[in-house]
Design an enzyme around this catalytic site. Structure first.
Site, PDB file in Angstrom:
ATOM      1  N   HIS A 282       0.839  -1.203   0.000  1.00  0.00           N
ATOM      2  CA  HIS A 282       0.000   0.000   0.000  1.00  0.00           C
ATOM      3  C   HIS A 282       0.879   1.260   0.000  1.00  0.00           C
ATOM      4  CE1 HIS A 282      -3.238   2.786   1.402  1.00  0.00           C
ATOM      5  NE2 HIS A 282      -2.209   3.348   2.027  1.00  0.00           N
ATOM      6  N   GLU A 283       1.884   1.285   0.876  1.00  0.00           N
ATOM      7  CA  GLU A 283       2.762   2.464   0.947  1.00  0.00           C
ATOM      8  C   GLU A 283       3.529   2.650  -0.366  1.00  0.00           C
ATOM      9  OE1 GLU A 283       2.351   4.478   3.323  1.00  0.00           O
ATOM     10  OE2 GLU A 283       1.207   3.155   4.631  1.00  0.00           O
ATOM     11  N   HIS A 286       1.644   4.445  -2.959  1.00  0.00           N
ATOM     12  CA  HIS A 286       1.690   5.912  -2.916  1.00  0.00           C
ATOM     13  C   HIS A 286       2.848   6.449  -3.768  1.00  0.00           C
ATOM     14  CE1 HIS A 286      -1.493   6.799  -0.129  1.00  0.00           C
ATOM     15  NE2 HIS A 286      -1.012   6.010   0.815  1.00  0.00           N
ATOM     16  N   GLU A 364      -5.654   7.192  -1.143  1.00  0.00           N
ATOM     17  CA  GLU A 364      -5.679   5.974  -0.323  1.00  0.00           C
ATOM     18  C   GLU A 364      -6.306   4.813  -1.091  1.00  0.00           C
ATOM     19  OE1 GLU A 364      -3.957   5.680   2.299  1.00  0.00           O
ATOM     20  OE2 GLU A 364      -3.496   7.821   2.268  1.00  0.00           O
ATOM     21  N   ASP A 368      -4.496   1.360  -2.053  1.00  0.00           N
ATOM     22  CA  ASP A 368      -5.098   0.066  -1.708  1.00  0.00           C
ATOM     23  C   ASP A 368      -5.197  -0.836  -2.942  1.00  0.00           C
ATOM     24  OD1 ASP A 368      -5.396   0.639   0.949  1.00  0.00           O
ATOM     25  OD2 ASP A 368      -7.555   1.055   0.867  1.00  0.00           O
TER      26      ASP A 368
HETATM   27 ZN   LIG Z   1      -1.983   5.395   2.563  1.00  0.00          ZN
END
Ligand SMILES: [Zn+2]
Length: 430
Positions: A282-283, A286, A364, A368
C-alpha cells in the site's frame, strides 16, 4: 479595500466555519452513538463488540474535546484581530525593541512573541489531550519527562530553523520591491523541498529511532516486494512509535535519497508477515502513483496564489484596519501583514477542506488497489482491521463528517472498495 467589508466578511467566515464544525461534530456524535451497541453485520465475526464500543467512546470523547478546542481557537482569533490583541502587542514590541534592535529585530521579536503566546494558550489543550484523553483509552505512553524534552527540542528547532527563514522572508519583502511575493514564494519553495529531505533524514531521528528491519526472513520478503515494485531496497525503516503512544501506523515520506517507508514498531508487532507485505505494498502504491509529487505540485500552485494575494493585501491600508491593526507610518508593517494573513486565511479556507480531504482519500483508494495487485487483498483487509482497531477508529462514522475531516476513508469503505464486502470471509483477526 474597505475595512468594514473585510471585518464583516472575516467575522462571518469565523462564525460560519465554527457553526459548520459544531454541526458536523454533533452529527458525528449522534451517528456513532446510535451504532455503538452493535458491530456491523459484515464484521460480526472479526471485530469484538468491546473493541467496537471502545472505538465509539474514543470517537465521542475526541469529538467533544474538539468542539471545546474549536470554540477556544475562534475566541483567540477574534481577540488577536478584531479585539485589538495584535495591535496592542505590536505597539508594545515596537516601543520596547525597535529603538535597540532596529526594524528587523522588532519584526522578529513580534512574530516570536506571537508564536510564544499562541503556544502557551494551546499547551493546556495538548496536555489534556495527551495525559487525560489518550491516557483514559490506554493509548498514552509518553512520560512527563519525555514530553518536556520533546517540547524543548521542538522549541530549539523552531528557533534555529524558523528565525533565519522568517528573517529571509522579511528581508525579501523589504528589499525586492513590488514583486517581493514572487521572490518570497521561490525562497519558501526551495525551503520546503529541502525540508522534505532534511526532515526524514536528520530531524525525525532527533525524536525517534529509525532502524532497518531485524528479522532476516522478513527482510527477504520486504526486499523481494520492493524489487517487484521497482523501489530502492534500503528505504524500509522501523520507528519506535511505542515510546510515545500505543497507536500504530505506517507512512511514506521524502523523495530522492530520503524516500522511505516507515513502520511503527507497534504495527510491526501486530502484523503477520503476509499482512506486513500488504501494508508495505500500500505504501509503495503511494510512490508508484507519485502522490508526493502531485501533492507538492498542488501546494506550489496554491502557495503562489496565496503569496500573490498577500502581495496585493500588504499595499491595502484596509487589510490592516479591517483586521484590527493600525498600520505604522514610520515602521515596517511586513511582520504584522504576515501574522494577519496567517490568521485570516484559515476561516475562509475551511470551506475548501472537503476538496483536499477527498483528494487524499482518492490517493488511499489508489494505494489500496496497488496493494491488491502486488500483494493480497485479504491480507490487506486483515491488516486494516488491526490498524483501525489499534487506533480505535470507528467503523460507523457520519458520512458527511468523513467528507470534511477524514484524510483516510473509513475501514468499511476501503474494504468494500477492495471487493471484500463480507469481511467475515477473511477469517479471524485477533
Ligand atoms: Zn496510505
Amino acid at each position: 479595500m474597505n475595512p468594514v467589508v473585510l471585518s464583516l466578511a472575516f467575522s462571518a467566515a469565523v462564525l460560519a466555519s465554527l457553526l459548520v464544525k459544531f454541526w458536523l461534530a454533533t452529527r458525528q456524535m449522534r451517528h456513532v452513538a446510535a451504532h455503538r451497541d452493535a458491530v456491523p453485520t459484515a464484521y460480526a465475526s472479526v471485530l469484538p463488540l468491546e473493541a467496537h464500543r471502545k472505538a465509539a467512546d474514543y470517537t465521542l470523547a475526541k469529538a467533544r474535546f474538539g468542539i471545546v478546542g474549536d470554540a477556544f481557537s475562534s475566541a483567540v482569533l477574534i481577540c488577536w484581530t478584531l479585539m485589538g490583541g495584535l495591535n496592542w502587542l505590536n505597539d508594545e514590541v515596537l516601543s520596547l525593541v525597535a529603538p535597540h534592535w532596529g526594524s528587523m529585530g522588532y519584526q522578529l521579536v513580534l512574530v516570536g512573541a506571537f508564536v510564544l503566546i499562541g503556544a502557551l494558550l494551546d499547551l493546556p489543550f495538548d496536555l489534556y489531550s495527551t495525559f487525560r484523553l489518550e491516557q483514559r483509552f490506554g493509548f498514552n505512553r509518553i512520560t512527563p519527562r519525555l514530553y518536556v524534552s520533546d517540547l524543548l527540542k521542538s522549541t530549539v528547532l523552531g528557533l534555529v530553523i524558523g528565525a533565519p527563514l522568517l528573517a529571509l522572508m522579511l528581508w525579501l519583502m523589504q528589499a525586492t520591491g513590488a514583486s517581493w511575493w514572487v521572490w518570497a514564494w521561490g525562497a519558501l519553495t526551495v525551503f520546503q523541498l529541502a525540508a522534505m529531505v532534511v526532515i526524514p533524514m536528520w530531524i525525525a531521528p532527533l525524536f525517534n529511532k529509525f532502524e532497518p528491519l531485524a528479522d532476516a526472513a522478513l527482510v527477504a520478503r520486504v526486499q523481494a516486494l520492493m524489487q517487484r515494485c521497482g523501489f530502492r531496497a534500503k528505504g524500509f525503516f522501523v520507528m519506535d512509535g511505542s515510546r510515545r503512544s500505543a497507536h500504530s501506523n505506517a507512512y511514506f515520506t521524502g523523495f530522492g535519497a530520503a524516500k522511505r517507508v516507515v513502520f511503527y514498531d507497534t504495527l510491526l508487532k501486530r502484523l503477520s508477515a503476509d499482512e506486513l507485505e500488504a501494508v508495505l505494498a500500500h505504501e509503495l502504491g503511494h510512490f508508484a502513483h507519485r502522490h508526493i509529487a502531485k501533492r507538492v505540485a498542488l501546494m506550489l500552485v496554491f502557495s503562489l496564489a496565496g503569496f500573490a494575494l498577500l502581495g496585493w493585501l500588504t499595499t491595502q491600508t484596509g487589510f490592516y484596519l479591517g483586521l484590527g491593526v493600525t498600520p505604522k507610518l514610520l515602521a515596517s508593517n511586513n511582520a504584522v501583514a504576515l501574522l494577519l494573513f496567517m490568521m485570516a486565511l484559515p476561516p475562509f479556507l475551511f470551506f475548501v477542506t472537503p476538496l483536499f480531504a477527498s483528494l487524499s482519500r482518492r490517493d488511499e483508494y489508489q494505494a489500496d488497489a496497488y496493494a491488491r495487485d502486488h500483494a493480497n487483498a485479504a491480507d490487506l483487509v486483515r491488516a486494516l482491521l488491526k490498524l483501525y482497531e489499534d487506533n480505535a477508529s470507528t467503523l460507523t462514522p457520519d458520512p458527511l463528517f468523513v467528507r470534511f475531516h477524514y484524510s483516510h476513508p473509513p475501514a468499511s469503505a476501503r474494504i468494500a472498495a477492495l471487493g471484500l464486502a463480507d469481511v467475515n470471509l477473511v477469517g479471524a483477526v485477533a
